[in-house]
Design an enzyme around this catalytic site. Structure first.
Site, PDB file in Angstrom:
ATOM      1  N   ASP A   1     -40.738 -53.432 -66.679  1.00  0.00           N
ATOM      2  CA  ASP A   1     -40.191 -52.680 -65.549  1.00  0.00           C
ATOM      3  C   ASP A   1     -40.460 -53.381 -64.228  1.00  0.00           C
ATOM      4  OD1 ASP A   1     -39.621 -50.930 -67.524  1.00  0.00           O
ATOM      5  OD2 ASP A   1     -41.277 -49.565 -67.048  1.00  0.00           O
TER       6      ASP A   1
HETATM    7  N1  LIG Z   1     -50.000 -49.565 -62.961  1.00  0.00           N
HETATM    8  C1  LIG Z   1     -49.850 -48.342 -62.501  1.00  0.00           C
HETATM    9  O1  LIG Z   1     -50.685 -47.812 -61.774  1.00  0.00           O
HETATM   10  C2  LIG Z   1     -48.648 -47.572 -62.843  1.00  0.00           C
HETATM   11  C3  LIG Z   1     -48.509 -46.331 -62.254  1.00  0.00           C
HETATM   12  C4  LIG Z   1     -47.365 -45.598 -62.513  1.00  0.00           C
HETATM   13  C5  LIG Z   1     -46.400 -46.106 -63.368  1.00  0.00           C
HETATM   14  N2  LIG Z   1     -46.565 -47.308 -63.953  1.00  0.00           N
HETATM   15  C6  LIG Z   1     -45.501 -47.807 -64.745  1.00  0.00           C
HETATM   16  O2  LIG Z   1     -45.914 -48.622 -65.797  1.00  0.00           O
HETATM   17  C7  LIG Z   1     -44.952 -49.651 -65.940  1.00  0.00           C
HETATM   18  C8  LIG Z   1     -45.649 -50.952 -65.799  1.00  0.00           C
HETATM   19  O3  LIG Z   1     -44.676 -51.952 -65.941  1.00  0.00           O
HETATM   20  P1  LIG Z   1     -45.038 -53.188 -66.840  1.00  0.00           P
HETATM   21  O4  LIG Z   1     -43.956 -54.170 -66.673  1.00  0.00           O
HETATM   22  O5  LIG Z   1     -46.435 -53.625 -66.497  1.00  0.00           O
HETATM   23  O6  LIG Z   1     -45.120 -52.667 -68.304  1.00  0.00           O
HETATM   24  P2  LIG Z   1     -43.846 -52.013 -69.041  1.00  0.00           P
HETATM   25  O7  LIG Z   1     -42.702 -51.972 -68.124  1.00  0.00           O
HETATM   26  O8  LIG Z   1     -44.367 -50.734 -69.579  1.00  0.00           O
HETATM   27  O9  LIG Z   1     -43.488 -53.011 -70.185  1.00  0.00           O
HETATM   28  C9  LIG Z   1     -44.516 -53.394 -71.043  1.00  0.00           C
HETATM   29  C10 LIG Z   1     -43.862 -54.338 -72.016  1.00  0.00           C
HETATM   30  O10 LIG Z   1     -44.854 -55.015 -72.720  1.00  0.00           O
HETATM   31  C11 LIG Z   1     -44.350 -55.269 -74.047  1.00  0.00           C
HETATM   32  N3  LIG Z   1     -45.448 -55.258 -74.972  1.00  0.00           N
HETATM   33  C12 LIG Z   1     -46.112 -54.207 -75.482  1.00  0.00           C
HETATM   34  N4  LIG Z   1     -47.056 -54.607 -76.327  1.00  0.00           N
HETATM   35  C13 LIG Z   1     -46.987 -55.952 -76.371  1.00  0.00           C
HETATM   36  C14 LIG Z   1     -47.695 -56.947 -77.087  1.00  0.00           C
HETATM   37  N5  LIG Z   1     -48.694 -56.618 -77.919  1.00  0.00           N
HETATM   38  N6  LIG Z   1     -47.370 -58.221 -76.879  1.00  0.00           N
HETATM   39  C15 LIG Z   1     -46.389 -58.547 -76.023  1.00  0.00           C
HETATM   40  N7  LIG Z   1     -45.661 -57.659 -75.345  1.00  0.00           N
HETATM   41  C16 LIG Z   1     -45.979 -56.367 -75.513  1.00  0.00           C
HETATM   42  C17 LIG Z   1     -43.395 -54.149 -74.375  1.00  0.00           C
HETATM   43  O11 LIG Z   1     -42.214 -54.713 -74.987  1.00  0.00           O
HETATM   44  P3  LIG Z   1     -42.250 -54.846 -76.562  1.00  0.00           P
HETATM   45  O12 LIG Z   1     -42.555 -53.486 -77.075  1.00  0.00           O
HETATM   46  O13 LIG Z   1     -40.890 -55.310 -76.906  1.00  0.00           O
HETATM   47  O14 LIG Z   1     -43.321 -55.831 -76.886  1.00  0.00           O
HETATM   48  C18 LIG Z   1     -43.018 -53.585 -72.998  1.00  0.00           C
HETATM   49  O15 LIG Z   1     -41.646 -53.863 -72.710  1.00  0.00           O
HETATM   50  C19 LIG Z   1     -43.946 -49.491 -64.838  1.00  0.00           C
HETATM   51  O16 LIG Z   1     -42.860 -48.725 -65.299  1.00  0.00           O
HETATM   52  C20 LIG Z   1     -44.698 -48.693 -63.856  1.00  0.00           C
HETATM   53  O17 LIG Z   1     -43.854 -47.855 -63.041  1.00  0.00           O
HETATM   54  C21 LIG Z   1     -47.688 -48.068 -63.705  1.00  0.00           C
END
Ligand SMILES: NC(=O)c1ccc[n+]([C@@H]2O[C@H](COP(=O)([O-])OP(=O)(O)OC[C@H]3O[C@@H](n4cnc5c(N)ncnc54)[C@H](OP(=O)(O)O)[C@@H]3O)[C@@H](O)[C@H]2O)c1
Ligand SMILES: NC(=O)c1ccc[n+]([C@@H]2O[C@H](COP(=O)([O-])OP(=O)(O)OC[C@H]3O[C@@H](n4cnc5c(N)ncnc54)[C@H](OP(=O)(O)O)[C@@H]3O)[C@@H](O)[C@H]2O)c1
Lengths: 159, 460, 159, 460
Positions: free
Chosen positions: D387
């Site tokens: 994301d």
């Molecule tokens: N950090 C915060 O404080 C916070 C707060 C509010 C919301 N969020 C939300 O959390 C999300 C964070 O975004 P992000 O890009 O960090 O994470 P993400 O958008 O949740 O994507 C994580 C990706 O990692 C891949 N993944 C999972 N396990 C894996 C593994 N073992 N090896 C390799 N890839 C793996 C998954 O794809 P596969 O399953 O295909 O592997 C997934 O697409 C955002 O939507 C954000 O809005 C975060």
């Protein structure tokens, strides 16, 4: 700020070591003892006032109404305010230090409240007279402080 | 209805906090001050309401009198004597605490220990604040009898003694049960503390008065808080400690800017420490100049920097300076102002004055910001500044201001110093800058001088 | 922060409008009335306890020992702490937000103190039992929180 | 001795404040946490002492049990599931408040109005916190039944209704004088609030759980403060409101980083909003690659940037990543890490992981800092992020994450995305980035993938 907090802690711990004796003295002194006792019983006679959080057998809570608790409450307020003060003042930029100085100076004129209360002591002539003078002094501090700050700040605002 | 009063006190305390927070940005500062004032009005109002009609007339008199005097003071004072005013007001606040604590003492019989301790402390701190502030005021007003710092042999031992005795008296007051003893103690405490206040501030050089004043500001706050403990009144406790904290912080900031410890300021007995000796030889080859020559010099200048100091405040020269800089800019020169953190007599003193004269923020450069670029400056105009541009702070380790960061005007191609004479600044020490080959002195009152220069330039 | 302060003010002013009725009800309600009265008299019988700053004839101060003042005192502490909280947290850099979160989380486990007090209610079986469970829950919160924060922070420290 | 207990509470409250202040700098953070813990120990200690020996064994049991469980949890948890743990702990805190308030209620007859109100609120907020946190936990653990946000028709009306009824019940509880009525009300409040807690959190997408959790953190604080009002205990009031404030601030920060309002997060029902449709055509021409090709590409790269995301946490790939970057640097490339404020599942989540792997601060670049420079990047390695690198946040105004600032990896010369499949991130939406001409997908577990790349490079 850190050294300050540290010293604060120390100060608190000290008072916390010293207080007991003070209080013992207080309790030990003839007249107050009775009263404190009275207060304690009072506390017990009125469970419904529920000034006590723990069971009625608990000591410290039953005397909630007692003097020393008022003192600690004030201490708490005191300490917290000091923290607030340090935090918010530290943020003010140098440009505004002079207005800040006169502004906070005006706030310290809050003693006027105390002065009004004191002036209300009609019974003791001296007391209320002093109260009156105190009102004048403190009021000068308040009004002068806020006005002059306002004058200064208007200059900043102009731009 | 019982709990209304303290609740309102809480509200006004919150308004004070919010007010100060708003004061941390020029844009919202005015509102902040008003919020604070509103909070105060609220506190006073509820207290009156709470007092019942009983002593109204009596009290009203006091309030009105105070308001009138305060208003006239605030409207009369010139920006230059702001520090004096603040000092004076601090003193009054302290005095009020002394009186309130006393009337509380005589009014109640048989009070608990901690209240009596608070009474004693209010008297003590209040008196120190009152007299300390008055002396500071006198020094800033440059009254002769206070002009030169004067201190007894081993002053500090004496002060320490006074403090100890004071505390002993507080103890006696707290643990005695006879009203008479208590009153006697209280009066004694007040007297001793008054002496202490004078002794503490008198040895301090005028240049350090701003530090003293903001310290007194802190004290007045603490005194208020102590009174709060006397009356179990949170309004006083909160506001008092807020102010106490604010004063301390400002004090620290100032000391840092002069790179001296608070202790050094308070007990250093710095000012005028025997450098009166070789003044003449230092000033042997000082070159003075005229408005026309200055006009000539400025005519060619690309980059001009003004270094304002206390003298600009005294001479009320800020408007003239603004006019001169407008003129220079219209003739294609770039003009900046180098502001030393402790220029003038209060932190931010110069900012206030230049703000009054409508100089825009971005032209005001802080010391650390402009120092590195000074050697590319054609003309530096030092107007009424002295200590803050004194190179001996850098060069002479034995100088009383040694190590205080200064604005390195001596690096500029040409330095023009506008002051009335060779007399020292508030640190009371000679300034080698005036004798440097690239320095020209223009002896005149700041305002007159600048206006003459403006005229001279126009006549070119 | 500003909007927050604003809403805070509003909230306070509200409670300040609502409280009187609440209290009237409190005083109006049969049993408490007596007690409050008792407290007030108590206050008068013991000038030496000097729980009142103004002359004994003053109403609001004589009942310092009364419930509502305790409440306001608590409110004061509450408000001040919120200010302190906002000021000090706002300073923490993003890098440390996760530890901060778990750390403050651990602090919120302070409820364990309440739990211990509650568990002390020997008389009411249910009460003390619930107290016990509460202790366990809160203690997990405390210990877990601080430990895990420590683990995280050690990683930062390594460098 | 009477006043000792509250005084000690004050001391420990101060220790909490000082602790948090120390936590604002990495250098002093550890000490800060310890100070906080010490404060807690002090508070607990004095309370025990104050309770008298009476219920000791009983209480001790509880304390020990809690300590044991807490310790094992803290030691077992992996850094990846930190958010879950925090969520869980919040919940427990809230639960404790519910129980304490209840036992206080059954223990005292005829309590004053305000105490009863506080009791009601503790129950209400506590229960919401407890259940809300549990649901959040379940979502973060990706339990199937909670995976997809599920909400009733006009959920919000229902919630509003629940809140209103809750408050009515609190009112009844406060003004009734029969213990039975009070207990009934309290139980009802708790049940309703539990339902409310579930209803509030369930509709929220997993990606927003961190926000929810830090909001719950705030709630747990408020619940504690409420309990403090029940017991007239300043320790609870102060600490509770501290935490309440902290939670709110963190929540705001996170929302800002996702450029959404808190309201939008709570009621937006964002995640997975019907963009499942045209996935196939979006991913029509995705090109996948192998470790060896990647090694080849990296061989020529001057400037490499890693963009870690939640996936790195899941795969525990941080150490492997560190190894890879060491290798690349040894071969003359410059390596940085671009940290999105909400990458992972908690603010600062990535910082913690990379800290664990000994990556030095200065290599971690914040989004705003690195975005402008990205077009000069040869290879961007997106490891487990989705994301936070999804261009539709910029391009597609109808996307649920529209407007959320992202790391513009698509600007880099070559983008390598390491993830196990094309499955979406926690926002549950497809990512056009994967189909861009300059993007290469490497489908594998993060850790394995990186290690393979390392091997491949060594074999070059
Ligand atoms: N950090 C915060 O404080 C916070 C707060 C509010 C919301 N969020 C939300 O959390 C999300 C964070 O975004 P992000 O890009 O960090 O994470 P993400 O958008 O949740 O994507 C994580 C990706 O990692 C891949 N993944 C999972 N396990 C894996 C593994 N073992 N090896 C390799 N890839 C793996 C998954 O794809 P596969 O399953 O295909 O592997 C997934 O697409 C955002 O939507 C954000 O809005 C975060
Ligand atoms: N700002 C603060 O918060 C603060 C705090 C603590 C200490 N201080 C001290 O205050 C001093 C401030 O330094 P400063 O350079 O600003 O001032 P200064 O060193 O006190 O020098 C002021 C100069 O202005 C000249 N002057 C006075 N009236 C004048 C007039 N009408 N026209 C022209 N010149 C006039 C005086 O010389 P003539 O009499 O010859 O004209 C004097 O030498 C430093 O010593 C600093 O440590 C300031």
């Amino acid at each position: 700020m850190r050294p300050f907090s540290a010293s604060l802690l120390v100060a608190l711990l000290l008072s916390f070591v010293l207080l007991p004796n003070t209080l013992e003295r207080a309790v030990g002194a003839p007249s107050p003892k009775v009263k404190l006792g009275a207060a304690r019983n009072a506390g017990n006679d009125m469970p419904s006032e529920k000034t006590n959080a723990t069971s009625e057998t608990k000591q410290p809570e039953t005397v909630r109404s007692s003097r020393s608790l008022v003192l600690v409450a004030s201490l708490t307020v005191f300490v917290l305010s000091i923290f607030v003060g340090f935090e918010i003042i530290a943020k003010v930029p140098p440009t505004l230090h002079t207005p800040l100085m006169s502004g906070s100076n005006a706030i310290s004129g809050i003693t006027v409240v105390g002065a009004i209360i004191a002036a209300g002591y009609q019974d003791t002539g001296v007391g209320s007279l002093f109260g009156l003078v105190a009102i004048v002094l403190a009021m000068i501090n308040v009004v002068g402080g806020f006005l002059v700050t306002h004058r200064m700040l208007l200059m900043f605002k102009k731009r | 209805m019982i709990a209304i009063v303290p609740l309102v006190y809480l509200v006004s305390a919150v308004m004070f906090v919010v007010g100060i927070k708003l004061m941390s940005a020029p844009r919202t500062a005015v509102r902040g001050n008003l919020v604070g004032a509103a909070g105060m009005a609220l506190a006073i109002g509820i207290t009156l309401f709470d007092q019942g009609v009983s002593g109204y007339l009596f009290i009203a008199m006091g309030l009105i009198a105070g308001t009138v005097i305060g208003t006239s003071m605030a409207n009369r004072v010139q920006m230059t004597s702001m520090p004096q005013l603040v000092g004076l007001l601090n003193g009054l606040g302290g005095g009020a605490s002394v009186l309130v604590a006393f009337s509380d003492l005589v009014h109640h019989t048989d009070q608990p220990i901690d209240t009596l301790i608070a009474v004693g402390l209010s008297g003590m701190i209040g008196a120190v604040t009152f007299w300390g502030s008055l002396v500071a005021y006198a020094k800033l007003e440059e009254w002769k009898q206070f002009k030169k710092p004067y201190s007894l042999p081993n002053q500090q031992m004496i002060n320490l003694g006074l403090v100890i005795v004071d505390f002993l008296l507080v103890g006696i007051l707290a643990f005695s049960h006879s009203m008479t003893t208590q009153i006697v103690c209280y009066v004694a405490i007040t007297i001793l503390s008054s002496v202490l206040g004078v002794f503490l501030v008198n040895p301090i050089g005028g240049a350090d008065m701003p530090v003293v004043i903001s310290l007194m500001n802190s004290y007045s706050g603490v005194a208020g808080a102590a009174t709060g403990f006397v009356l179990d009144n949170n309004a006083l406790i909160i506001s008092g400690s807020l102010v106490g904290a604010s004063g301390i912080i400002l004090t620290q900031i100032m000391c840092k800017a002069m790179n001296r410890s608070l202790g050094n300021v308070l007990f250093g007995v710095m000012a005028g420490s025997g450098s009166d000796s070789n003044v003449d030889e230092i000033y042997a080859n000082v070159r003075s100049t005229s408005a026309d020559d200055i006009a000539m010099i400025l005519d060619g200048a690309q980059r001009v920097v003004f270094i304002p100091g206390y003298g600009m405040a005294v001479a009320q020269a800020q408007h003239a300076v603004k006019e001169l800089s407008k003129l220079l800019e219209s003739r294609g020169a770039s003009v900046e102002y180098a502001i030393h953190p402790v220029a003038g007599r209060m932190p931010g003193h110069m900012n206030v004055l230049l703000a009054e004269a409508d100089v825009s923020y971005d032209k005001l450069k802080e010391m650390d910001q402009i120092n590195p670029t000074l050697d590319s400056v054609d003309v530096a105009i030092v107007i009424g500044a002295n200590d803050v541009v004194n190179p001996s702070a850098r060069n002479d380790p034995k100088s009383p201001i040694a190590g205080m960061p200064i604005i390195d005007v001596d690096k500029c191609k040409t330095v023009i110093v506008i002051k009335r004479s060779l007399s020292p600044g508030f640190a009371g020490i000679p300034n080698p800058l005036f004798a440097l080959p690239n320095t020209l002195m223009y002896f005149a009152d700041g305002q007159a001088a600048v206006l003459d220069i403006v005229k001279a330039i126009k006549d070119l």
